[in-house]
Motif scaffolding. Structure first.
Motif, PDB file in Angstrom:
ATOM      1  N   ASP A  18      -8.845 -51.727 -28.728  1.00 17.94           N
ATOM      2  CA  ASP A  18      -8.506 -53.135 -28.538  1.00 17.94           C
ATOM      3  C   ASP A  18      -7.358 -53.301 -27.552  1.00 17.94           C
ATOM      4  O   ASP A  18      -7.390 -54.174 -26.687  1.00 17.94           O
ATOM      5  CB  ASP A  18      -8.138 -53.786 -29.880  1.00 17.94           C
ATOM      6  CG  ASP A  18      -9.350 -53.906 -30.801  1.00 17.94           C
ATOM      7  OD1 ASP A  18     -10.456 -54.146 -30.279  1.00 17.94           O
ATOM      8  OD2 ASP A  18      -9.170 -53.756 -32.014  1.00 17.94           O
ATOM      9  N   ARG A  21      -8.719 -52.574 -23.971  1.00 13.96           N
ATOM     10  CA  ARG A  21      -9.533 -53.652 -23.407  1.00 13.96           C
ATOM     11  C   ARG A  21      -8.676 -54.854 -23.031  1.00 13.96           C
ATOM     12  O   ARG A  21      -8.900 -55.500 -22.023  1.00 13.96           O
ATOM     13  CB  ARG A  21     -10.609 -54.057 -24.402  1.00 13.96           C
ATOM     14  CG  ARG A  21     -11.679 -52.989 -24.541  1.00 13.96           C
ATOM     15  CD  ARG A  21     -12.694 -53.343 -25.580  1.00 13.96           C
ATOM     16  NE  ARG A  21     -13.464 -54.502 -25.156  1.00 13.96           N
ATOM     17  CZ  ARG A  21     -14.256 -55.175 -25.960  1.00 13.96           C
ATOM     18  NH1 ARG A  21     -14.390 -54.824 -27.216  1.00 13.96           N
ATOM     19  NH2 ARG A  21     -14.938 -56.205 -25.502  1.00 13.96           N
ATOM     20  N   THR A  22      -7.679 -55.150 -23.841  1.00 15.37           N
ATOM     21  CA  THR A  22      -6.837 -56.311 -23.591  1.00 15.37           C
ATOM     22  C   THR A  22      -5.912 -56.082 -22.402  1.00 15.37           C
ATOM     23  O   THR A  22      -5.650 -56.986 -21.618  1.00 15.37           O
ATOM     24  CB  THR A  22      -5.991 -56.627 -24.841  1.00 15.37           C
ATOM     25  OG1 THR A  22      -6.876 -56.853 -25.940  1.00 15.37           O
ATOM     26  CG2 THR A  22      -5.124 -57.839 -24.624  1.00 15.37           C
TER      27      THR A  22
END
Length: 78
Positions: A18, A21-22
């Motif tokens: 996460d 990806r962010t």
């Protein structure tokens, strides 16, 4: 972004999927793009003075220089 301990310089940083990806653009510093080739850029220089020489075989001495290991860089250029 991360609350974990700082990593020594040069070691990879561990992040979860996460976070990756962010923050992809911050985690992967990208090299600047090379300038694009512009066709016709050298036309202002005029025609080649002796274009026939481009197709002539190289002299033995020059060919030996290009064929030697000293002519090529030891590490690839980026």
């Amino acid at each position: 972004m991360g609350s974990g301990p700082a990593t020594p310089q040069g070691s990879p940083r561990v992040v979860n999927v996460d976070q990756a990806r962010t923050n992809l653009s911050r985690l992967m510093p990208l090299a600047p793009l090379l300038p694009q080739r512009i066709p016709g850029r050298l036309r202002s220089q005029g025609p080649l003075r002796n274009p026939g020489t481009l197709l002539e075989p190289m002299a033995a001495e020059e060919l030996a220089i290009w064929s030697s290991d000293d002519a090529a860089p030891s590490t690839p250029q980026r």
